[in-house]
Design an enzyme around this catalytic site. Structure first.
Site, short mmCIF file in Angstrom:
data_model
loop_
_atom_site.label_atom_id
_atom_site.label_comp_id
_atom_site.label_asym_id
_atom_site.label_seq_id
_atom_site.Cartn_x
_atom_site.Cartn_y
_atom_site.Cartn_z
N GLU A 50 1.09 -1.22 0.11
CA GLU A 50 0.01 0.02 0.23
C GLU A 50 0.72 1.11 0.04
O GLU A 50 1.74 1.54 0.78
CB GLU A 50 -0.81 0.11 1.28
CG GLU A 50 -1.86 -0.82 1.21
CD GLU A 50 -2.96 -0.87 2.42
OE1 GLU A 50 -4.02 -1.67 2.26
OE2 GLU A 50 -2.72 -0.15 3.26
N ASP A 61 -5.66 10.07 10.03
CA ASP A 61 -4.43 9.28 10.47
C ASP A 61 -3.79 9.91 11.83
O ASP A 61 -3.99 11.02 12.19
CB ASP A 61 -3.29 9.77 9.50
CG ASP A 61 -3.53 8.83 8.02
OD1 ASP A 61 -3.27 7.62 8.24
OD2 ASP A 61 -3.70 9.36 7.23
N TYR A 175 -11.03 -3.46 3.20
CA TYR A 175 -10.25 -3.27 4.27
C TYR A 175 -10.97 -3.14 5.41
O TYR A 175 -11.82 -2.10 5.63
CB TYR A 175 -9.43 -2.00 3.79
CG TYR A 175 -8.32 -1.58 4.68
CD1 TYR A 175 -6.86 -1.46 4.43
CD2 TYR A 175 -8.42 -1.32 6.08
CE1 TYR A 175 -5.97 -1.02 4.95
CE2 TYR A 175 -7.32 -0.73 7.03
CZ TYR A 175 -6.00 -0.67 6.41
OH TYR A 175 -5.17 -0.20 7.12
#
Lengths: 267, 397
Positions: A50, A61, A175
């Site tokens: 990735e 994040d 995911y």
């Protein structure tokens, strides 16, 4: 392209392993070293890589990848230059590549132009952190037309209805975010993961790769027994940050990645 | 015509929900709770009661007689949101959302703040309703607004400095979203403007629409008719949306939103999204965004921390495209001049944000016939800006 990802899962599974899916921020420490880092990960046993596209406002994040984004932006990484890096990686490698981006850089680049350029560069799939199913459909249609997969995200907060909705878009895998929160390393993983993964696999009708918070071989091994693939991001990115632009970078990352890859064996 | 936004949170091509999957179910839950609450008479009564007895609503409508005389044109009326408890319109939304948080059984609220007004409002509402409260603020803004940081602490809130990116409002929103993603089960995020993913833009606009609803009644009574022009400043755009909503159906009323022109027209020198931005996605919504050619959010500048934001509420983007509202820009210098003018002529020190709206009025009021009325949203008082203005003008305090 979809083939490459599917083959990677099949190969791993034949060896009794979950797929090992390392993440790194493209352009950190520099755009020039990203292909060499990807090559090091491949030697270490990565099945899929990735590549994070840095963004100015990475709301999903934690601090480790935020700082990596800042370094990569300072080093000149943009969606356009990351696609160039992908092209360069493709000269020498057939490793499946998933682009990990926020929506706005793609929106600004232009959805159709992005799909064409991504496919031409050799991108296998695209994951957009802030485009849930409701907003991802136009991008999914454009990517599908050029044979690139969209990777939907599923979270512990996702309702059954939402996981089912993912099924229409899901390509080679979904995911699964292993915990509610931002990216980053965690000492303890949330419980009940096996049950959740089975539910997601059934409702979304495809393979499940688990990420967020997995940072050492023990955790990789625990997740590998439950899921089709395991993502390690922040722990690798933190090592890259420590090493920076040193000659040892690729070698050290290869060693660390090898210990993680070895832990994907399911026994 | 169907009311906007649609069920996916779109005002035409603008809005939506561009957030990590983790937040989607909580946003659906919030939208449902909000729909239920707005229809519930008990909830509305409780909020109205607090707005009256705690915030001091309705706020007055003041005729700015000396300013009108000075400019020599339309009669200028000020909607006095500066007289709300805590000194700005932000409390209208903060109280509404904190009541909603309590109703949803969430014991903790978080919020972002730029100038500190929204942070103070949320800390206030949280104290009143007994909620745990954490405020995120860029470290650059903390420095500029030290007084408000201490006010929030006095009110029992925890203030967390955000030392990332530009260290201002947008980074405080990033950090609030990260907190919310992590603590979503116990926490409600009190977003401060008509921004972010659905249902925030419509919910905040609805909580703020009390401004325009009151002003419409007041000006009809005082002026015996509708105003010719209504003006409000637009950062995220909550005071403007709250003011404009009541006037949108009255097609003869001209509506103008005023953006921060900063100190120039180059990217990075201003916060004028409609003249300098492009369609994009920031903080969960599709709208006009100041950005570079790679889709990275651009730096902004304004003398006013509350207007210094690179995107604008999606409903404003819709009003801009349908031409129902026009958007103008006013420079730092013009805003500072208006700040002084209102202080000296009317005895009202305005916040630097509505000083932008006043500066626009200074530009155009003289051209309007004397019988016409101009309505300005005076969204907050200027106490918070006094030391910053003194510093800019080289005055030691």
């Amino acid at each position: 392209m979809r083939r490459r990802i599917r083959d990677a899962f099949v190969r791993a599974s034949r060896k009794g392993r979950a797929a090992f899916v390392p993440f790194l921020t493209a352009g950190d420490p520099s755009l020039e070293r990203t292909p060499a880092l990807v090559a090091a990960l491949e030697r270490a046993g990565a099945d899929i890589v990735e590549l994070g596209v840095p963004f100015s406002d990475p709301i999903a994040d934690g601090p480790v990848i935020q700082r990596a984004s800042e370094r990569a932006l300072a080093a000149g990484a943009t969606l356009g230059t990351v696609l160039q890096v992908v092209r360069e990686i493709r000269f020498r490698s057939e490793i499946p590549l998933v682009l990990f981006s926020y929506f706005n850089p793609i929106h600004r680049y232009g959805l159709a132009r992005f799909a064409v350029d991504a496919a031409a560069a050799g991108v296998d799939a695209v994951l957009v952190t802030d485009a849930p199913v409701e907003e991802a459909r136009p991008l999914w249609e454009t990517l599908s037309s050029v044979g690139v997969d969209l990777i939907p995200l599923v979270a512990p907060t996702s309702t059954r209805r939402r996981i089912k909705a993912v099924k229409a878009l899901a390509g080679a895998f979904v995911y699964f975010v292993a915990r509610t929160g931002v990216t980053g390393m965690r000492e303890v993983l949330e419980g009940g993961l096996g049950e959740q993964v089975r539910l997601v696999r059934r409702l979304a009708g495809t393979r499940v790769v688990v990420g967020f918070g997995i940072s050492n071989p023990e955790q990789v091994h625990a997740v590998a027994r439950l899921a089709d693939g395991v993502v390690v991001g922040s722990a690798l990115v933190a090592r890259i940050a420590e090493l920076g632009n040193t000659p040892e970078l690729e070698g050290e990352i290869e060693g660390f990645a090898r210990s993680l890859a070895a832990a994907t064996v399911r026994r | 015509m169907k009311p906007l936004p649609d069920e996916r949170g779109y005002f035409g091509a603008w809005g939506g929900r561009f957030v990590p999957e983790t937040l989607m179910a909580p946003l659906e839950e919030l939208a449902a709770a909000w729909e239920e609450a707005r229809r519930d008479r008990t909830f509305r009564r409780e909020l109205d009661e607090l707005l009256a007895s705690y915030c001091g609503r309705p706020t007055p409508l003041s005729l700015a007689a000396r300013l009108t005389e000075h400019l020599g044109g339309g009669r200028i009326y000020l909607k006095r949101e500066d007289l709300c408890h805590t000194g700005a319109h932000k409390i209208n939304n903060a109280l509404g959302q904190c009541l909603l948080a309590r109703r949803m059984g969430k014991p903790r609220v978080i919020a972002e703040t730029g100038a500190g007004q929204h942070g103070v409002a949320v800390a206030t509402a949280a104290a009143l309703l007994g909620l745990e409260c954490r405020i995120y603020m860029g470290t650059e803004d903390e420095r500029r607004q030290a007084l408000n940081v201490y006010r929030m602490k006095l009110l029992g809130a925890e203030v967390v400095g955000v030392d990332a990116g530009s260290r201002t409002l947008k980074d405080a929103i990033n950090e609030s979203l990260r907190d919310w993603v992590t603590n979503v089960k116990s926490t409600h995020y009190v977003l401060g403007s008509v921004l972010g993913p659905h249902p925030y833009p419509v919910m905040v606009r609805t909580f703020q629409s009390v401004i325009g609803a009151e002003a419409l009644l007041q000006i009809r009574e005082r002026h015996r008719g509708l105003p010719r022009l209504v003006v409000a400043c637009v950062g995220g755009g909550s005071n403007a949306a709250g003011m404009f909503t009541a006037f949108i159906p009255h097609r003869n009323v001209e509506l103008v939103g005023v953006e921060a022109g900063g100190r120039g027209t180059t990217l990075g020198e201003h916060a004028a999204r409609f003249s300098g931005g492009a369609p994009g996605v920031l903080h969960g919504t599709r709208t006009y965004v100041l950005q570079d050619q790679d889709g990275l959010t651009a730096p902004t500048h304004s003398v006013s921390a509350g207007l210094d934001y690179p995107a604008v509420g999606p409903e404003h983007a819709f009003w801009h495209d349908t031409r129902r509202v026009s958007y103008a820009r006013v420079s730092d210098r013009e805003a500072l001049a208006a700040f002084h003018l209102l202080s000296e002529l009317e005895g009202i020190v305005p916040a630097l944000e509505p000083a932008h709206a006043l500066a626009y009025v200074c530009r155009v009021a003289g051209k309007l016939p004397r019988g016409e009325a101009v309505l300005v949203c005076l969204s907050g008082r200027g106490d918070k800006d006094v030391s910053e203005v003194a510093a800019l003008e080289g005055v030691a305090l």
